[in-house]
Motif scaffolding. Structure first.
Motif, PDB file in Angstrom:
ATOM      1  N   SER A 143      36.776  51.372  36.911  1.00 41.11           N
ATOM      2  CA  SER A 143      38.223  51.519  37.072  1.00 41.11           C
ATOM      3  C   SER A 143      38.827  51.843  35.712  1.00 41.11           C
ATOM      4  CB  SER A 143      38.836  50.230  37.638  1.00 41.11           C
ATOM      5  OG  SER A 143      40.243  50.348  37.733  1.00 41.11           O
ATOM      6  N   TYR A 144      39.552  52.938  35.654  1.00 39.10           N
ATOM      7  CA  TYR A 144      40.133  53.354  34.377  1.00 39.10           C
ATOM      8  C   TYR A 144      41.487  54.003  34.615  1.00 39.10           C
ATOM      9  CZ  TYR A 144      40.771  55.811  29.948  1.00 39.10           C
ATOM     10  OH  TYR A 144      41.278  56.269  28.755  1.00 39.10           O
ATOM     11  N   GLU A 145      42.515  53.485  33.932  1.00 35.72           N
ATOM     12  CA  GLU A 145      43.847  54.061  34.061  1.00 35.72           C
ATOM     13  C   GLU A 145      43.985  55.233  33.098  1.00 35.72           C
ATOM     14  OE1 GLU A 145      48.612  52.928  33.640  1.00 35.72           O
ATOM     15  OE2 GLU A 145      47.086  51.354  33.500  1.00 35.72           O
ATOM     16  N   SER A 318      51.425  56.770  37.868  1.00 36.50           N
ATOM     17  CA  SER A 318      50.243  56.160  37.241  1.00 36.50           C
ATOM     18  C   SER A 318      49.005  56.675  37.958  1.00 36.50           C
ATOM     19  CB  SER A 318      50.314  54.633  37.329  1.00 36.50           C
ATOM     20  OG  SER A 318      50.349  54.209  38.676  1.00 36.50           O
ATOM     21  N   MET A 320      44.817  56.364  38.442  1.00 38.13           N
ATOM     22  CA  MET A 320      43.658  55.500  38.300  1.00 38.13           C
ATOM     23  C   MET A 320      42.406  56.284  38.665  1.00 38.13           C
ATOM     24  SD  MET A 320      44.562  52.531  37.211  1.00 38.13           S
ATOM     25  CE  MET A 320      43.077  51.610  37.546  1.00 38.13           C
ATOM     26  N   GLN A 322      38.631  55.918  39.627  1.00 37.85           N
ATOM     27  CA  GLN A 322      37.818  54.828  40.168  1.00 37.85           C
ATOM     28  C   GLN A 322      36.517  55.371  40.778  1.00 37.85           C
ATOM     29  OE1 GLN A 322      40.971  53.269  42.736  1.00 37.85           O
ATOM     30  NE2 GLN A 322      41.045  51.431  41.457  1.00 37.85           N
TER      31      GLN A 322
END
Length: 490
Positions: A143-145, A318, A320, A322
């Motif tokens: 998981s990386y924003e 935003s 994300m 994933q």
């Protein structure tokens, strides 16, 4: 081809991640004086806000004060609280910094389950059957924003500024602790000298009472001389208990500051001279910029400015990332076979369409908070300039007053000697002797009080300047570099 396009899109998104919304922080300007009002040795110089504050109390040359300061730095509970707050702020910085990196996790599942025969049909041509089967799964997920609009970046900036603010608050607590301890110690020593003066005056007055009584017994004087001398002695005796009570309170305060129970703490009386620290030529007019409370107020501005960026980033979507990879099988032996492999790769986006002004209100709130920190910073600087000016003018005035008090003591002693001689010769009444005794006592106590005020004003000036007033050594790091080093040290 599809995979290649996906990777290209992700690379472009990562390239945009450096674009942070919200204002970049700029330290506001505050008008600083070129020099202080008094003459030399004060003169302009370069700022020393990164200079080490040092063990400034050692300039007084008192070994017991030095030992008490070291004990306070080790055992004071207020300082321990500030240290814990600093550790919390540094841990919070680590939490915020973790958002800049992918979060990687692993999940595993092993189950035996029965599937209901009455579950909804997925194919009307094929009836459902109750099935009992195993389910083995092993997966890796990420998981990386994608920080396209700088929300994470601003959060890290705010946390870093808050950690630096906590470091400055710790230094300010340390400075206030050592200054309070020194003030209590010098008040105690000033009372020791006053008590010594009073005790010596009592001894002198007792001898004078014996003399007046002897002359009365011989019929040379009236009983009025004896009564007057007795009244003076009684008045002086009452001052011993008053001064003793005040001394005990300062002693108890020192015990608490050093982390020692008051009943188990005591300081022996001493009338030894304490050196007035010399003010070296070259103390700058802008040295107060290294005060820890000013540094704390400035870092509070930086943290508040970063929060504007965090709030502004909420206007933008935003993203994300994933991705996931794993294996799933109903048979343990086939778990790692190629047909058991499963994976996913994609980006999810979230964007607020209507919030009735909530996001705008959040930005307005953070902007107002920033303006408040700017005003607090400027107020802190103005207060610092006032305190330094009070300290340096106070020292100059008290130096002159203390020197004059020494001349007053010498004059009072000459008056007492003359009054005794004239009384012995029968020229003047005994009231002149009593008046001269009282004048000498008052002059000596005034000198002791002026000495105490001079020492306290020196402590006040040390505190106003943020510590010792030595110049920056060669190779001293810049203020921002030192602040970053404080945070990075954990």
């Amino acid at each position: 081809m599809t995979t290649r396009r996906t990777l290209i899109a992700l690379a472009c998104a990562l390239a945009l991640a450096g674009c942070a919304v919200g204002p970049d922080y700029k330290k506001p300007q505050v008008d600083m004086p070129a020099a202080w009002a008094p003459e030399a040795p004060w003169r302009p110089m370069q700022p020393q806000d990164a200079a080490a504050r040092g063990a400034w109390w050692e300039r007084f040359g008192d070994a017991q004060l030095n030992a008490l300061q070291e004990k306070a730095l080790d055992g004071n509970q207020t300082l321990a609280i500030a240290a814990a707050r600093l550790s919390q702020a540094r841990a919070q910085l680590n939490v915020a910094s973790a958002g800049q990196y992918p979060q990687v996790g692993i999940n595993a599942r092993a189950a035996r389950q029965r599937i209901s025969a009455n579950r909804p049909l997925t194919n009307y041509n094929s009836p459902n059957y109750a099935t009992v089967q195993n389910d083995f799964a092993l997966g890796l997920n990420v998981s990386y924003e994608l920080d396209l609009f700088g929300r994470v970046q601003r959060s890290v900036e705010g946390a870093a500024a808050s950690a630096q603010q906590s470091a400055a608050d710790f230094e300010n607590t340390r400075l206030l602790l050592t200054a309070e301890l020194a003030s209590n110690y010098f008040n105690l020593r000033e009372l020791d000298i006053e008590l010594d003066v009073v005790v010596r005056a009592i001894a002198l007055q007792r001898r004078a009472l014996e003399l007046a009584t002897s002359r009365h017994d011989l019929g040379a004087t009236s009983g009025l001389d004896v009564a007057q001398q007795q009244a003076l002695l009684d008045s002086t005796l009452t001052q011993v208990d008053v001064l003793g009570k005040q001394r005990a309170q300062y002693e108890h305060a020192i015990a608490t500051l050093t982390g020692t129970p008051a009943p188990a703490f005591s300081i022996a009386p001493s009338t030894a001279a304490i050196a007035f620290p010399e003010i070296p030529v070259g103390v700058p007019s802008d040295v107060l910029e290294r005060r820890p409370d000013i540094a704390s107020a400035e870092r509070a501005m930086a943290a508040a400015n970063a929060q504007i960026g965090v709030a502004s980033a909420a206007f933008y979507p935003s993203f994300m990332l994933q991705p996931a990879y794993g294996v799933d099988s109903r048979n343990w032996g086939a778990l790692f076979n190629a047909p058991s492999v499963l994976w996913s790769l994609g980006v999810s986006a979230t964007q607020s369409l209507f919030d009735a002004g909530r996001l705008r209100a959040g930005v307005d709130f953070t902007k107002a908070g920033y303006e408040a920190t700017v005003a607090a910073y400027r107020r802190t600087v103005l207060t610092a300039m006032q305190e330094v000016e009070d300290g340096i003018t106070g020292i100059a005035s008290l130096d002159r007053a203390y020197n004059q008090s020494q001349a007053a003591i010498a004059s009072a002693r000459r008056v007492l000697d003359l009054a005794n001689s004239r009384y012995d010769g029968g020229v003047t009444p005994y009231l002149d002797v009593i008046t001269a005794q009282q004048a000498l006592l008052n002059s000596e106590r005034q000198a002791a009080q002026l000495m105490g005020q001079r020492l306290l004003t020196s402590v006040f000036l040390f505190k106003a300047l943020g510590g010792d007033w030595h110049e920056r050594r060669e190779g001293q790091p810049a203020p921002q570099a030192q602040a970053a080093a404080v945070v990075a040290s954990e």
